[in-house]
Design a protein around this motif. Structure first.
Motif, PDB file in Angstrom:
ATOM      1  N   ARG A   1       0.826  -1.207   0.000  1.00 26.00           N
ATOM      2  CA  ARG A   1       0.000   0.000   0.000  1.00 26.00           C
ATOM      3  C   ARG A   1       0.860   1.257   0.000  1.00 26.00           C
ATOM      4  N   GLN A   2       1.881   1.292   0.837  1.00 25.36           N
ATOM      5  CA  GLN A   2       2.763   2.454   0.910  1.00 25.36           C
ATOM      6  C   GLN A   2       3.532   2.645  -0.396  1.00 25.36           C
ATOM      7  N   ARG A   3       3.977   1.538  -0.989  1.00 27.33           N
ATOM      8  CA  ARG A   3       4.722   1.626  -2.242  1.00 27.33           C
ATOM      9  C   ARG A   3       3.834   2.183  -3.356  1.00 27.33           C
ATOM     10  N   LEU A   4       2.597   1.708  -3.412  1.00 25.79           N
ATOM     11  CA  LEU A   4       1.691   2.170  -4.466  1.00 25.79           C
ATOM     12  C   LEU A   4       1.200   3.589  -4.216  1.00 25.79           C
ATOM     13  N   LEU A   5       1.152   4.003  -2.955  1.00 28.08           N
ATOM     14  CA  LEU A   5       0.812   5.399  -2.658  1.00 28.08           C
ATOM     15  C   LEU A   5       1.846   6.342  -3.265  1.00 28.08           C
ATOM     16  N   SER A   6       3.106   5.978  -3.162  1.00 25.72           N
ATOM     17  CA  SER A   6       4.156   6.816  -3.740  1.00 25.72           C
ATOM     18  C   SER A   6       4.051   6.843  -5.257  1.00 25.72           C
ATOM     19  N   VAL A   7       3.623   5.718  -5.858  1.00 25.86           N
ATOM     20  CA  VAL A   7       3.451   5.664  -7.313  1.00 25.86           C
ATOM     21  C   VAL A   7       2.331   6.602  -7.752  1.00 25.86           C
ATOM     22  N   THR A   8       1.186   6.549  -7.067  1.00 24.16           N
ATOM     23  CA  THR A   8       0.070   7.421  -7.431  1.00 24.16           C
ATOM     24  C   THR A   8       0.411   8.887  -7.197  1.00 24.16           C
ATOM     25  N   ASP A   9       1.197   9.173  -6.160  1.00 26.17           N
ATOM     26  CA  ASP A   9       1.608  10.555  -5.906  1.00 26.17           C
ATOM     27  C   ASP A   9       2.474  11.076  -7.050  1.00 26.17           C
ATOM     28  N   ARG A  10       3.411  10.250  -7.502  1.00 29.91           N
ATOM     29  CA  ARG A  10       4.278  10.670  -8.610  1.00 29.91           C
ATOM     30  C   ARG A  10       3.468  10.854  -9.883  1.00 29.91           C
TER      31      ARG A  10
END
Length: 213
Positions: free
Chosen positions: A34-43
């Motif tokens: 979840r944390q890894r994909l949050l950073s992806v969506t933020d970018r």
């Protein structure tokens, strides 16, 4: 990506191979995923916001049109009428499929496919020359010691600005039915034709000023 309640822009990610993110399967890793994909969506959201908020910077166009010195060589400037460089920038902007950067052969194949070009029309030698030009102007960088390339932060800004300028302004004008020069003895009979003539003259003036810079 979709709109929700006509107010929120919602992003959702589907990952088929967690191995691509350096993660393992299992519920124990759910929070890490979840944390890894949050950073992806933020970018992604940040890049899209940058892409949609592009303003034409004519002084930057003028600076890019000037030649630069790289080592003992003088590298020509980048001008908005340079179709080859515009194609290259447009392909490099699609970096989502090449997270580790683009190899020269991959860039070459992508350009030929995207623009339906024959290999003898745009060869690897020409591509290497264009890559060298972008690199000399600070728009392109290598991924460490690997021969893979990606746009710099400045390169992303310039590529967005130049490709959108071509697509939204130069393209419609160049391919419109009103691209012929105005006859001094006959005036356009429609408002839209008059508007296109005025826009064409303005764009031509910009091109002439950049070419003279």
């Amino acid at each position: 990506m979709y709109e929700k309640f006509s107010t929120f822009l919602r992003l959702e990610i589907c990952v088929n191979r967690l191995k691509d993110l350096g993660l393992k399967k299992g519920l124990d890793n759910m929070e890490t995923v979840r944390q890894r994909l949050l950073s992806v969506t933020d970018r992604w959201a940040g890049f899209e916001a940058e892409s949609l908020n592009v303003h034409v910077d004519f002084p930057l166009f003028q600076r890019l049109a000037l030649p630069v010195v790289s080592g003992k060589s003088k590298i020509p400037g980048i001008k908005i009428q340079d179709t080859r460089v515009i194609r290259l920038m447009e392909v490099l902007l699609n970096a989502g499929t090449q997270l580790n950067g683009w190899r020269t052969a991959q860039i070459h194949q992508a350009i030929l496919t995207a623009f339906a070009l024959a290999p003898d029309t745009y060869g690897l030698t020409q591509l290497r020359y264009d890559l060298r030009k972008l690199k000399a102007h600070g728009l392109l960088e290598r991924d460490g010691r690997r021969y893979c390339y990606r746009l710099t932060e400045k390169g992303v800004k310039v590529a967005l600005m130049m490709t959108l300028f071509h697509q939204r302004v130069c393209g419609p004008l160049a391919n419109s039915l009103f691209h012929h020069r105005t006859d001094e003895h006959s005036k356009p009979i429609t408002k839209i034709e008059t508007a296109y003539y005025k826009a064409d003259k303005a764009i031509q003036r910009v091109v002439d000023l950049l070419a003279a810079a």
